[in-house]
Design an enzyme around this catalytic site. Structure first.
Site, PDB file in Angstrom:
ATOM      1  N   LYS A   1       8.525   5.686  35.293  1.00  0.00           N
ATOM      2  CA  LYS A   1       9.019   4.357  34.904  1.00  0.00           C
ATOM      3  C   LYS A   1       8.423   3.784  33.618  1.00  0.00           C
ATOM      4  CE  LYS A   1       5.530   1.744  37.391  1.00  0.00           C
ATOM      5  NZ  LYS A   1       5.180   0.555  38.097  1.00  0.00           N
TER       6      LYS A   1
ATOM      7  N   SER B   1      17.614  -1.029  37.732  1.00  0.00           N
ATOM      8  CA  SER B   1      16.801  -1.928  36.918  1.00  0.00           C
ATOM      9  C   SER B   1      17.694  -2.827  36.074  1.00  0.00           C
ATOM     10  CB  SER B   1      15.924  -1.073  35.997  1.00  0.00           C
ATOM     11  OG  SER B   1      15.340  -1.863  35.002  1.00  0.00           O
TER      12      SER B   1
ATOM     13  N   ASN C   1       1.951   9.130  40.643  1.00  0.00           N
ATOM     14  CA  ASN C   1       1.524   7.827  40.092  1.00  0.00           C
ATOM     15  C   ASN C   1       0.998   6.905  41.186  1.00  0.00           C
ATOM     16  OD1 ASN C   1       1.193   6.079  37.857  1.00  0.00           O
ATOM     17  ND2 ASN C   1       3.063   4.968  38.418  1.00  0.00           N
TER      18      ASN C   1
ATOM     19  N   GLY D   1      12.475  -2.522  20.842  1.00  0.00           N
ATOM     20  CA  GLY D   1      13.335  -2.387  22.029  1.00  0.00           C
ATOM     21  C   GLY D   1      13.369  -3.625  22.907  1.00  0.00           C
TER      22      GLY D   1
ATOM     23  N   THR E   1      17.321  -3.247  33.210  1.00  0.00           N
ATOM     24  CA  THR E   1      17.420  -2.573  31.917  1.00  0.00           C
ATOM     25  C   THR E   1      18.831  -2.011  31.681  1.00  0.00           C
ATOM     26  OG1 THR E   1      16.228  -1.057  30.484  1.00  0.00           O
ATOM     27  CG2 THR E   1      16.612  -0.271  32.664  1.00  0.00           C
TER      28      THR E   1
ATOM     29  N   ASN F   1       1.433  -1.263  30.560  1.00  0.00           N
ATOM     30  CA  ASN F   1       2.538  -1.536  29.636  1.00  0.00           C
ATOM     31  C   ASN F   1       3.126  -2.907  29.901  1.00  0.00           C
ATOM     32  OD1 ASN F   1       2.676   1.211  28.567  1.00  0.00           O
ATOM     33  ND2 ASN F   1       3.374   1.747  30.621  1.00  0.00           N
TER      34      ASN F   1
ATOM     35  N   LYS G   1      18.292   5.435  34.521  1.00  0.00           N
ATOM     36  CA  LYS G   1      18.791   4.498  35.542  1.00  0.00           C
ATOM     37  C   LYS G   1      20.311   4.365  35.426  1.00  0.00           C
ATOM     38  CE  LYS G   1      14.923   3.597  37.487  1.00  0.00           C
ATOM     39  NZ  LYS G   1      14.654   4.107  38.821  1.00  0.00           N
TER      40      LYS G   1
ATOM     41  N   ASN H   1      11.778  -8.444  37.024  1.00  0.00           N
ATOM     42  CA  ASN H   1      10.394  -8.061  36.702  1.00  0.00           C
ATOM     43  C   ASN H   1       9.465  -8.288  37.896  1.00  0.00           C
ATOM     44  OD1 ASN H   1      11.803  -8.502  34.089  1.00  0.00           O
ATOM     45  ND2 ASN H   1       9.815  -7.993  33.237  1.00  0.00           N
TER      46      ASN H   1
ATOM     47  N   TYR I   1      14.155   6.126  29.582  1.00  0.00           N
ATOM     48  CA  TYR I   1      13.951   5.635  30.946  1.00  0.00           C
ATOM     49  C   TYR I   1      15.174   4.840  31.413  1.00  0.00           C
ATOM     50  CZ  TYR I   1      12.719   2.446  34.666  1.00  0.00           C
ATOM     51  OH  TYR I   1      12.764   1.721  35.834  1.00  0.00           O
TER      52      TYR I   1
HETATM   53  P1  NAD Z   1       5.474   3.502  40.998  1.00  0.00           P
HETATM   54  O1  NAD Z   1       5.199   4.497  39.927  1.00  0.00           O
HETATM   55  O2  NAD Z   1       4.359   2.666  41.495  1.00  0.00           O
HETATM   56  O3  NAD Z   1       6.134   4.242  42.256  1.00  0.00           O
HETATM   57  C1  NAD Z   1       6.933   5.392  42.127  1.00  0.00           C
HETATM   58  C2  NAD Z   1       6.386   6.429  43.092  1.00  0.00           C
HETATM   59  O4  NAD Z   1       7.194   7.608  43.008  1.00  0.00           O
HETATM   60  C3  NAD Z   1       4.950   6.842  42.774  1.00  0.00           C
HETATM   61  O5  NAD Z   1       4.161   6.719  43.928  1.00  0.00           O
HETATM   62  C4  NAD Z   1       5.071   8.305  42.321  1.00  0.00           C
HETATM   63  O6  NAD Z   1       3.955   9.074  42.692  1.00  0.00           O
HETATM   64  C5  NAD Z   1       6.348   8.736  43.024  1.00  0.00           C
HETATM   65  N1  NAD Z   1       7.078   9.822  42.351  1.00  0.00           N
HETATM   66  C6  NAD Z   1       7.400   9.912  41.027  1.00  0.00           C
HETATM   67  N2  NAD Z   1       8.075  11.038  40.803  1.00  0.00           N
HETATM   68  C7  NAD Z   1       8.201  11.674  41.993  1.00  0.00           C
HETATM   69  C8  NAD Z   1       8.808  12.884  42.399  1.00  0.00           C
HETATM   70  N3  NAD Z   1       9.407  13.705  41.522  1.00  0.00           N
HETATM   71  N4  NAD Z   1       8.745  13.250  43.703  1.00  0.00           N
HETATM   72  C9  NAD Z   1       8.117  12.447  44.603  1.00  0.00           C
HETATM   73  N5  NAD Z   1       7.523  11.287  44.275  1.00  0.00           N
HETATM   74  C10 NAD Z   1       7.573  10.907  42.978  1.00  0.00           C
HETATM   75  O7  NAD Z   1       6.686   2.588  40.493  1.00  0.00           O
HETATM   76  P2  NAD Z   1       7.266   1.233  41.105  1.00  0.00           P
HETATM   77  O8  NAD Z   1       6.934   0.139  40.168  1.00  0.00           O
HETATM   78  O9  NAD Z   1       6.931   1.129  42.528  1.00  0.00           O
HETATM   79  O10 NAD Z   1       8.813   1.522  40.926  1.00  0.00           O
HETATM   80  C11 NAD Z   1       9.605   2.101  41.958  1.00  0.00           C
HETATM   81  C12 NAD Z   1      11.004   2.333  41.439  1.00  0.00           C
HETATM   82  O11 NAD Z   1      11.555   1.106  40.992  1.00  0.00           O
HETATM   83  C13 NAD Z   1      11.079   3.283  40.255  1.00  0.00           C
HETATM   84  O12 NAD Z   1      12.237   4.086  40.401  1.00  0.00           O
HETATM   85  C14 NAD Z   1      11.218   2.364  39.072  1.00  0.00           C
HETATM   86  O13 NAD Z   1      11.895   2.983  38.011  1.00  0.00           O
HETATM   87  C15 NAD Z   1      12.040   1.246  39.672  1.00  0.00           C
HETATM   88  N6  NAD Z   1      11.872  -0.036  38.962  1.00  0.00           N
HETATM   89  C16 NAD Z   1      10.609  -0.526  38.774  1.00  0.00           C
HETATM   90  C17 NAD Z   1      10.432  -1.720  38.081  1.00  0.00           C
HETATM   91  C18 NAD Z   1       9.059  -2.244  37.791  1.00  0.00           C
HETATM   92  O14 NAD Z   1       8.922  -3.061  36.888  1.00  0.00           O
HETATM   93  N7  NAD Z   1       8.022  -1.863  38.539  1.00  0.00           N
HETATM   94  C19 NAD Z   1      11.556  -2.421  37.610  1.00  0.00           C
HETATM   95  C20 NAD Z   1      12.834  -1.886  37.837  1.00  0.00           C
HETATM   96  C21 NAD Z   1      12.976  -0.681  38.522  1.00  0.00           C
HETATM   97  C1  WQD Z   2       7.606  -8.821  29.758  1.00  0.00           C
HETATM   98  C2  WQD Z   2       7.478  -9.757  28.545  1.00  0.00           C
HETATM   99  C3  WQD Z   2       7.167  -8.547  26.482  1.00  0.00           C
HETATM  100  C4  WQD Z   2       3.265  -6.868  27.529  1.00  0.00           C
HETATM  101  C5  WQD Z   2       9.943  -3.569  31.579  1.00  0.00           C
HETATM  102  C6  WQD Z   2      10.956  -2.471  31.471  1.00  0.00           C
HETATM  103  C7  WQD Z   2      12.064  -2.692  32.451  1.00  0.00           C
HETATM  104  C8  WQD Z   2      11.509  -2.892  33.874  1.00  0.00           C
HETATM  105  C9  WQD Z   2      10.420  -3.900  33.909  1.00  0.00           C
HETATM  106  C10 WQD Z   2      11.552  -0.820  35.031  1.00  0.00           C
HETATM  107  C11 WQD Z   2       8.247  -9.248  27.316  1.00  0.00           C
HETATM  108  C12 WQD Z   2       5.938  -9.381  26.810  1.00  0.00           C
HETATM  109  C13 WQD Z   2       4.463  -7.549  27.556  1.00  0.00           C
HETATM  110  C14 WQD Z   2       2.248  -7.290  26.624  1.00  0.00           C
HETATM  111  C15 WQD Z   2       3.695  -9.058  25.866  1.00  0.00           C
HETATM  112  N1  WQD Z   2      10.932  -1.698  34.394  1.00  0.00           N
HETATM  113  N2  WQD Z   2       4.673  -8.616  26.748  1.00  0.00           N
HETATM  114  N3  WQD Z   2       2.508  -8.380  25.854  1.00  0.00           N
HETATM  115  O1  WQD Z   2       9.830  -5.370  28.975  1.00  0.00           O
HETATM  116  O2  WQD Z   2      10.820  -7.125  30.528  1.00  0.00           O
HETATM  117  O3  WQD Z   2      10.597  -4.804  31.306  1.00  0.00           O
HETATM  118  O4  WQD Z   2       9.438  -3.612  32.919  1.00  0.00           O
HETATM  119  O5  WQD Z   2      12.733  -0.716  35.220  1.00  0.00           O
HETATM  120  O6  WQD Z   2      12.898  -1.573  32.378  1.00  0.00           O
HETATM  121  O7  WQD Z   2      11.481  -2.452  30.154  1.00  0.00           O
HETATM  122  O8  WQD Z   2       8.563  -6.149  31.053  1.00  0.00           O
HETATM  123  O9  WQD Z   2       6.225  -6.731  31.534  1.00  0.00           O
HETATM  124  O10 WQD Z   2       6.712  -5.082  29.674  1.00  0.00           O
HETATM  125  O11 WQD Z   2       7.281  -7.492  29.358  1.00  0.00           O
HETATM  126  O12 WQD Z   2       3.875 -10.022  25.149  1.00  0.00           O
HETATM  127  O13 WQD Z   2       1.175  -6.697  26.551  1.00  0.00           O
HETATM  128  O14 WQD Z   2       6.104  -9.781  28.147  1.00  0.00           O
HETATM  129  O15 WQD Z   2       7.423  -8.546  25.119  1.00  0.00           O
HETATM  130  O16 WQD Z   2       8.716 -10.391  26.646  1.00  0.00           O
HETATM  131  P1  WQD Z   2       9.989  -5.895  30.331  1.00  0.00           P
HETATM  132  P2  WQD Z   2       7.108  -6.302  30.428  1.00  0.00           P
END
Ligand code: NAD
Ligand code: WQD
Length: 339
Positions: free
Chosen positions: A84, A124, A35, A294, A126, A198, A153, A179, A149
């Protein structure tokens, strides 16, 4: 000190690599490019002005992991690698359990067998599920998650807690992100989602740049000041700096600690639209539609434990988050160029 960053070419990982190197750490990056793009690695180098080792490797590949641990002196792992996308996880649960849970178990086995017992894990908000009332605190019960997902976590947190119970020489830091939005000030690295985003902020920036027509606001009948969903948005650079502090904590002493990384402030979807319009000068076309399955109304952190124990606090406000998200999108309308 040398840090292995799994998923280090991704959104949060790339920003964290830069802050780690700025703080004087040696960085070794592992990613399988599922990704992300190779260009992110070039830009991390450009922005940090430092060299780092990179391994193209999957965290489920035990031999590949052993090779890294045997070639490098890894003191601590920051584990970002994982899938994710919440919606995708509902359709492909097995892929999520295999990659996130199975991959983490393989990584932990490789760490243990190679004598590295310090890990900072990307959890997260979540994991707090649907049942807790914000502000969310680390000692609230976890569970009640609504999708595979989130369950990965939760399961990984449980695995790490069991691991620590079995062997208290581990240092384990669970970071629960709220976030993350925003991008590096340079506008050179940022979030580069595949396909239609998303998450809210990348959707807004793609409407602003003209790639998408109209933002759908998912519900205006929540019990919030304007009826739209309220979240705790945090600048990705603040989040990255939280990891530097977590690595310091892990190095201090063995233990298992859990920290929220958030700002403690909640903003609604319409607050975000208006803040973005102000920061960018671009009008965002939006329409109110039904709730997204959700979703919950309100989710924000109590970030005081991280302040107390990590000496970390988010510094960047919503205006800066919006400006930086916009600069990245404007300068890179199609994200990173293809490899
Ligand atoms: P991202 O997808 O940009 O980064 C994840 C990276 O991991 C990517 O570069 C992907 O290529 C790599 N990857 C995936 N599966 C792999 C595997 N099996 N082996 C090696 N590399 C692999 O995501 P991000 O937003 O930077 O998120 C990083 C972490 O934080 C994730 O674990 C995600 O679940 C967690 N997280 C993200 C958010 C968010 O909103 N972005 C919120 C809470 C938690
Ligand atoms: C934020 C707000 C939506 C898109 C998700 C994962 C969470 C974490 C972070 C990894 C909400 C609203 C969104 C749109 C909208 N990821 N929205 N229109 O849902 O808080 O969290 O990302 O761990 O696990 O669930 O983040 O950015 O999707 O939404 O109105 O097109 O924006 O309903 O209120 P969320 P989000």
């Amino acid at each position: 000190m040398s840090i292995l960053v799994t998923g280090g070419a991704g959104y949060i990982g790339s920003h964290t690599c830069i802050e780690l190197m700025n703080a004087g750490y040696d960085v070794v990056v592992l990613d399988n490019f599922y990704n992300c793009k190779r260009e992110a690695l070039r830009r991390i180098k450009e922005l940090s002005g430092k060299e780092f080792k990179f391994y193209e490797c999957d965290i489920r590949d035990r031999k590949g992991l052993d090779h890294i641990f045997q070639n490098e002196q890894i003191d601590c792992v920051i584990h970002f690698a994982g899938l994710k996308a919440v919606g995708e996880s509902v359709v492909k649960p097995l892929e999520y359990f295999d990659n996130n849970v199975g991959g983490t178990v393989t990584l932990l086995e490789a760490m243990r067998d190679n004598g590295c017992k310090k890990i900072v894990f990307s959890s997260s908000a979540t994991v707090y599920g649907m049942d807790n009332v914000s502000p969310l605190k680390e000692d609230m019960p976890v569970g009640g998650v609504t999708n595979p997902y989130g369950r990965t976590k939760l399961m990984i947190e449980e695995i790490l807690r069991d691991l620590y119970r079995a062997d208290s020489s581990w240092s384990i830091i669970l970071l629960r992100y709220f976030n993350p939005i925003g991008a590096h000030k340079s506008g050179r690295i940022g979030e580069d989602p595949n396909g239609i985003p998303n998450n809210l902020m990348p959707y807004i920036t793609q409407v602003a740049i003209g790639k998408l027509e109209c933002l759908s606001v998912y519900g205006d009948d929540y019990d919030t000041p304007d009826g739209t969903g309220v979240r705790d948005y945090i600048h990705v650079v603040d989040l990255a700096l939280g990891h530097v502090k977590a690595v310091e904590k892990a190095a201090e002493a063995a233990g298992l600690h859990t920290y929220n990384l958030g700002t403690g402030k909640g903003y609604s979807v319409l607050d975000m639209v208006h803040a973005f319009e102000k920061a960018s000068g671009v009008k965002i076309n939006y329409k109110i539609v039904g709730r997204r399955a959700g979703d919950i109304g309100t989710c924000y952190s109590d970030p005081s434990l991280a302040k107390k124990e990590l000496d970390w606090e988010a510094q960047r406000d919503l205006e800066e988050m919006c400006e930086d998200s916009w600069r990245w999108q404007k300068n890179n309308p199609n994200g990173y160029p293809d490899d």
